[in-house]
Design a protein around this motif. Sequence first.
Motif, PDB file in Angstrom:
ATOM      1  N   UNK A 167       0.820  -1.215   0.000  1.00 37.75           N
ATOM      2  CA  UNK A 167       0.000   0.000   0.000  1.00 37.75           C
ATOM      3  C   UNK A 167       0.856   1.268   0.000  1.00 37.75           C
ATOM      4  N   UNK A 168       0.253   2.347  -0.400  1.00 38.39           N
ATOM      5  CA  UNK A 168       0.926   3.643  -0.397  1.00 38.39           C
ATOM      6  C   UNK A 168       1.042   4.165   1.040  1.00 38.39           C
ATOM      7  N   UNK A 169       2.028   5.010   1.321  1.00 39.46           N
ATOM      8  CA  UNK A 169       2.156   5.607   2.657  1.00 39.46           C
ATOM      9  C   UNK A 169       0.918   6.439   3.002  1.00 39.46           C
ATOM     10  N   UNK A 170       0.542   6.442   4.284  1.00 41.14           N
ATOM     11  CA  UNK A 170      -0.620   7.254   4.692  1.00 41.14           C
ATOM     12  C   UNK A 170      -0.164   8.618   5.193  1.00 41.14           C
ATOM     13  N   UNK A 171       1.168   8.821   5.289  1.00 39.51           N
ATOM     14  CA  UNK A 171       1.687  10.162   5.604  1.00 39.51           C
ATOM     15  C   UNK A 171       2.692  10.523   4.508  1.00 39.51           C
ATOM     16  N   UNK A 172       2.909  11.817   4.340  1.00 39.64           N
ATOM     17  CA  UNK A 172       3.774  12.211   3.191  1.00 39.64           C
ATOM     18  C   UNK A 172       5.225  11.822   3.473  1.00 39.64           C
ATOM     19  N   UNK A 173       5.933  11.412   2.408  1.00 44.95           N
ATOM     20  CA  UNK A 173       7.339  11.005   2.577  1.00 44.95           C
ATOM     21  C   UNK A 173       8.195  12.129   3.134  1.00 44.95           C
ATOM     22  N   UNK A 174       9.232  11.781   3.871  1.00 45.30           N
ATOM     23  CA  UNK A 174      10.184  12.772   4.376  1.00 45.30           C
ATOM     24  C   UNK A 174      11.035  13.305   3.220  1.00 45.30           C
ATOM     25  N   UNK A 175      11.603  14.474   3.414  1.00 42.31           N
ATOM     26  CA  UNK A 175      12.505  15.037   2.404  1.00 42.31           C
ATOM     27  C   UNK A 175      13.917  14.541   2.670  1.00 42.31           C
ATOM     28  N   UNK A 176      14.314  13.487   1.946  1.00 39.22           N
ATOM     29  CA  UNK A 176      15.667  12.958   2.118  1.00 39.22           C
ATOM     30  C   UNK A 176      16.626  13.646   1.155  1.00 39.22           C
ATOM     31  N   UNK A 177      17.881  13.849   1.575  1.00 34.76           N
ATOM     32  CA  UNK A 177      18.877  14.389   0.625  1.00 34.76           C
ATOM     33  C   UNK A 177      19.093  13.376  -0.492  1.00 34.76           C
TER      34      UNK A 177
END
Length: 296
Positions: A94-104
């Motif tokens: 399934x897709x994440x239920x919270x937005x992805x973190x901003x990774x470098x």
Amino acid sequence: MNFTSGADVPELLSLENIRGQLIRLEDTIIFLLIERAQFAFNHKIYEAGAFKDEIGFDGSWLEWFLFETESFHAKARRFTSPDEHPFTPLARLPQPIIKPQNFPSLLYQPAATHPSVNVNSRILNFYVEHIVPGITGVGKGKPGVVEDDGNYGSAATRDVEVLQALSRRIHFGMFVSESKFLSAPHDFIPHILSNPPNEEALAGLITKPAVEAKLLVRLANKARVYGCEMDADGRVVEVPDEEMGSRGKIDLAAVVGMYRDWVIPLTKDVEVDYLIHRLDGVPQSQIDEWMKGKKE
Ligand SMILES: C=C(O[C@@H]1C=C(C(=O)O)C=C[C@H]1O)C(=O)O
């Protein structure tokens, strides 16, 4: 690796930082193996279809545990992290239920996401075929070894934890490769561009025998200390290495052999496979620029 610590890309991609992460993962993997070794081999949990009626799943009990666990973790965005690779095909999660973190941006994505760089199926195979029997004493002719204790949930729970740690460790090879490539692109480019790519030359460039030798000594010492028995007064119970498997918490030879025969070779396969695709889509002008930096 903590990608949001505020450290800049060069610091995160330094070989020293990456090797530090690999050393830290040794502790995690040894302790997780100690936990799995408390249960019997329980071969039935690795047999495809053995619980089909109960779970309505064609794969093995373990693969079902992986699917259910990774489905839950995917909702918590675990697999948006650049050092996490699920055993279940990403398309089935399934897709994440919270937005992805901003990774470098640390890895070159066309290489990092190339199917050949994901070795989880090989990790699962060697783990079931060689590691679990080794740490649970099966197949060594030892008297009194219980091969099935019915703790199928506990054993599979521990297996998932070990597999996830092994996958992180082995796929860290991508960060190692990116670090080594950026430090001397001109050394790698001719072997990547040869037709076919010169895998042997690339493997020779990334292999550091002294680092591997130190690792195996360190690993045996860690397993000996982490797996030692203590009496009620906290005094260490001295156990010969060869008896650690039956009297200690973990079989030293099994842990060292796992790294020597499987973890290190697979990590290097990931490094080479990542390098083979490191120039996919890279403009010729960038390649020319890198080659200009070639030491005369
Ligand atoms: C991970 C590295 O690359 C290779 C793989 C190693 C490993 O899997 O432990 C150790 C040294 C190298 O042969 C490294 O250079 O640190």
